[in-house]
Motif scaffolding. Structure first.
Motif, mmCIF file in Angstrom:
data_model
loop_
_atom_site.group_PDB
_atom_site.id
_atom_site.type_symbol
_atom_site.label_atom_id
_atom_site.label_comp_id
_atom_site.label_asym_id
_atom_site.label_seq_id
_atom_site.Cartn_x
_atom_site.Cartn_y
_atom_site.Cartn_z
ATOM 1 N N GLN A 81 5.507 -14.007 4.692
ATOM 2 C CA GLN A 81 6.520 -12.962 4.568
ATOM 3 C C GLN A 81 6.707 -12.156 5.855
ATOM 4 O OE1 GLN A 81 5.796 -10.528 1.052
ATOM 5 N NE2 GLN A 81 4.657 -12.227 0.154
ATOM 6 N N LEU A 82 5.906 -12.431 6.885
ATOM 7 C CA LEU A 82 5.977 -11.660 8.131
ATOM 8 C C LEU A 82 7.331 -11.834 8.809
ATOM 9 C CD1 LEU A 82 4.435 -9.906 10.249
ATOM 10 C CD2 LEU A 82 3.943 -12.057 11.414
ATOM 11 N N THR A 83 7.987 -10.716 9.079
ATOM 12 C CA THR A 83 9.264 -10.753 9.781
ATOM 13 C C THR A 83 9.248 -9.970 11.088
ATOM 14 O OG1 THR A 83 10.052 -8.842 8.526
ATOM 15 C CG2 THR A 83 10.616 -11.048 7.674
ATOM 16 N N GLU A 84 8.347 -8.972 11.189
ATOM 17 C CA GLU A 84 8.320 -8.191 12.420
ATOM 18 C C GLU A 84 6.976 -7.508 12.636
ATOM 19 O OE1 GLU A 84 10.761 -4.581 12.491
ATOM 20 O OE2 GLU A 84 10.934 -4.734 10.324
ATOM 21 N N VAL A 85 6.731 -7.191 13.909
ATOM 22 C CA VAL A 85 5.572 -6.405 14.320
ATOM 23 C C VAL A 85 6.145 -5.233 15.104
ATOM 24 C CG1 VAL A 85 3.453 -6.387 15.682
ATOM 25 C CG2 VAL A 85 4.097 -8.448 14.421
ATOM 26 N N ARG A 86 6.215 -4.088 14.462
ATOM 27 C CA ARG A 86 6.843 -2.924 15.097
ATOM 28 C C ARG A 86 5.982 -2.323 16.198
ATOM 29 N NH1 ARG A 86 8.633 -0.363 9.560
ATOM 30 N NH2 ARG A 86 10.335 -1.786 9.106
ATOM 31 N N ASP A 87 4.702 -2.134 15.931
ATOM 32 C CA ASP A 87 3.786 -1.507 16.875
ATOM 33 C C ASP A 87 2.575 -2.415 17.007
ATOM 34 O OD1 ASP A 87 1.910 0.018 18.225
ATOM 35 O OD2 ASP A 87 2.126 1.793 16.968
ATOM 36 N N ALA A 88 2.566 -3.223 18.059
ATOM 37 C CA ALA A 88 1.524 -4.238 18.218
ATOM 38 C C ALA A 88 0.128 -3.611 18.246
ATOM 39 C CB ALA A 88 1.771 -5.050 19.492
ATOM 40 N N TRP A 89 -0.028 -2.506 18.937
ATOM 41 C CA TRP A 89 -1.350 -1.873 19.044
ATOM 42 C C TRP A 89 -1.877 -1.483 17.658
ATOM 43 C CZ3 TRP A 89 -4.542 -1.456 23.150
ATOM 44 C CH2 TRP A 89 -5.692 -0.674 22.970
ATOM 45 N N THR A 90 -1.045 -0.813 16.881
ATOM 46 C CA THR A 90 -1.454 -0.384 15.538
ATOM 47 C C THR A 90 -1.724 -1.577 14.644
ATOM 48 O OG1 THR A 90 -0.217 1.677 15.752
ATOM 49 C CG2 THR A 90 -0.743 0.954 13.518
ATOM 50 N N VAL A 91 -0.869 -2.562 14.683
ATOM 51 C CA VAL A 91 -1.036 -3.754 13.851
ATOM 52 C C VAL A 91 -2.336 -4.469 14.204
ATOM 53 C CG1 VAL A 91 -0.122 -6.078 13.448
ATOM 54 C CG2 VAL A 91 1.376 -4.089 13.259
ATOM 55 N N LEU A 92 -2.598 -4.654 15.475
ATOM 56 C CA LEU A 92 -3.811 -5.350 15.887
ATOM 57 C C LEU A 92 -5.068 -4.557 15.525
ATOM 58 C CD1 LEU A 92 -2.549 -6.719 19.296
ATOM 59 C CD2 LEU A 92 -3.086 -8.069 17.255
ATOM 60 N N THR A 93 -5.006 -3.257 15.688
ATOM 61 C CA THR A 93 -6.149 -2.415 15.325
ATOM 62 C C THR A 93 -6.418 -2.495 13.830
ATOM 63 O OG1 THR A 93 -5.661 -0.935 17.170
ATOM 64 C CG2 THR A 93 -7.056 -0.061 15.416
ATOM 65 N N ARG A 94 -5.380 -2.408 13.028
ATOM 66 C CA ARG A 94 -5.546 -2.503 11.565
ATOM 67 C C ARG A 94 -5.992 -3.897 11.135
ATOM 68 N NH1 ARG A 94 -0.297 0.935 9.504
ATOM 69 N NH2 ARG A 94 -1.055 2.962 10.214
ATOM 70 N N LEU A 95 -5.501 -4.898 11.819
ATOM 71 C CA LEU A 95 -5.918 -6.259 11.507
ATOM 72 C C LEU A 95 -7.407 -6.451 11.807
ATOM 73 C CD1 LEU A 95 -5.053 -9.059 10.507
ATOM 74 C CD2 LEU A 95 -4.294 -9.565 12.837
ATOM 75 N N ALA A 96 -7.868 -5.909 12.920
ATOM 76 C CA ALA A 96 -9.304 -5.982 13.249
ATOM 77 C C ALA A 96 -10.134 -5.253 12.199
ATOM 78 C CB ALA A 96 -9.556 -5.403 14.635
ATOM 79 N N GLU A 97 -9.651 -4.106 11.743
ATOM 80 C CA GLU A 97 -10.360 -3.376 10.685
ATOM 81 C C GLU A 97 -10.410 -4.200 9.401
ATOM 82 O OE1 GLU A 97 -8.079 0.212 10.466
ATOM 83 O OE2 GLU A 97 -8.985 1.052 12.279
ATOM 84 N N LEU A 98 -9.298 -4.820 9.049
ATOM 85 C CA LEU A 98 -9.252 -5.669 7.853
ATOM 86 C C LEU A 98 -10.253 -6.814 7.971
ATOM 87 C CD1 LEU A 98 -8.078 -6.768 5.189
ATOM 88 C CD2 LEU A 98 -6.267 -7.850 6.559
ATOM 89 N N LEU A 99 -10.305 -7.454 9.126
ATOM 90 C CA LEU A 99 -11.233 -8.563 9.311
ATOM 91 C C LEU A 99 -12.685 -8.094 9.238
ATOM 92 C CD1 LEU A 99 -9.235 -10.463 12.030
ATOM 93 C CD2 LEU A 99 -9.751 -11.295 9.726
ATOM 94 N N GLY A 100 -12.948 -6.869 9.673
ATOM 95 C CA GLY A 100 -14.281 -6.302 9.501
ATOM 96 C C GLY A 100 -14.623 -6.138 8.032
ATOM 97 N N GLU A 101 -13.657 -5.664 7.252
ATOM 98 C CA GLU A 101 -13.851 -5.519 5.809
ATOM 99 C C GLU A 101 -14.055 -6.881 5.142
ATOM 100 O OE1 GLU A 101 -10.480 -3.278 4.453
ATOM 101 O OE2 GLU A 101 -10.961 -1.607 5.776
ATOM 102 N N VAL A 102 -13.321 -7.877 5.617
ATOM 103 C CA VAL A 102 -13.472 -9.239 5.106
ATOM 104 C C VAL A 102 -14.893 -9.731 5.366
ATOM 105 C CG1 VAL A 102 -12.832 -11.640 5.627
ATOM 106 C CG2 VAL A 102 -11.056 -9.949 5.162
ATOM 107 N N GLY A 103 -15.379 -9.518 6.575
ATOM 108 C CA GLY A 103 -16.736 -9.945 6.908
ATOM 109 C C GLY A 103 -17.775 -9.298 6.014
ATOM 110 N N ILE A 104 -17.636 -8.008 5.768
ATOM 111 C CA ILE A 104 -18.571 -7.296 4.898
ATOM 112 C C ILE A 104 -18.517 -7.849 3.471
ATOM 113 C CG2 ILE A 104 -19.032 -5.057 3.805
ATOM 114 C CD1 ILE A 104 -18.130 -3.806 6.535
#
Length: 152
Positions: A81-104
């Motif tokens: 469903q991905l159509t856009e990335v408005r703020d790459a910095w914020t998206v990447l930071t949140r994605l890294a946080e999500l992956l940390g949660e996934v690891g836990i």
């Protein structure tokens, strides 16, 4: 759909996951999302960060390979469903946080499971989340250098 919204939807789904299978599915959903964000930034992101974005996409792709079978039973890939990335910095930071949660979450499942196949699937997912997070870190460094006007 904007990447930040997809990340939040995946974070919410991971928090709501109650079964081992649901947690594993959300782990692979996160990897597929990393692949999609990387692909998007490799094409439409800043020129200086495109190679690093391709690396992120490749890491997500390697990790999410087994997802298609599982995702089809779980309603499909959210990342599609991905159509856009408005703020790459914020998206990447949140994605890294999500992956940390996934690891836990995967560590919890791996420690509690009694099936070897599930255990090794969790270990594979933990490794994938770690590699993908490293790729995000590299991409964030490229973006930071770009902002400061330095060469990447």
């Amino acid at each position: 759909m904007e990447a930040a919204r997809l990340i939040e939807a995946t974070r919410h789904a991971l928090a709501q996951a109650r079964t081992v299978q649901d947690i594993v599915v959300e782990a692979w959903q996160a990897q597929a999302l990393a692949e999609a964000v990387g692909s998007h930034l490799a094409v439409q992101g800043p020129f200086e960060a495109r190679a690093a974005a391709r690396g992120l996409s490749e890491a997500g792709c390697r990790a999410s390979g087994g997802l298609c079978r599982t995702a089809s039973r779980a309603g499909g890939l959210r990342a599609a469903q991905l159509t856009e990335v408005r703020d790459a910095w914020t998206v990447l930071t949140r994605l890294a946080e999500l992956l940390g949660e996934v690891g836990i979450a995967l560590v919890g499942v791996a420690c509690a499971c009694e099936e070897d196949a599930v255990y090794w699937q969790c270990i594979e997912g933990i490794d994938a989340a770690d590699e993908t997070t490293d790729r995000i870190g590299g991409l964030l460094r490229r973006l930071a250098l770009r902002e400061r006007g330095g060469a990447a």
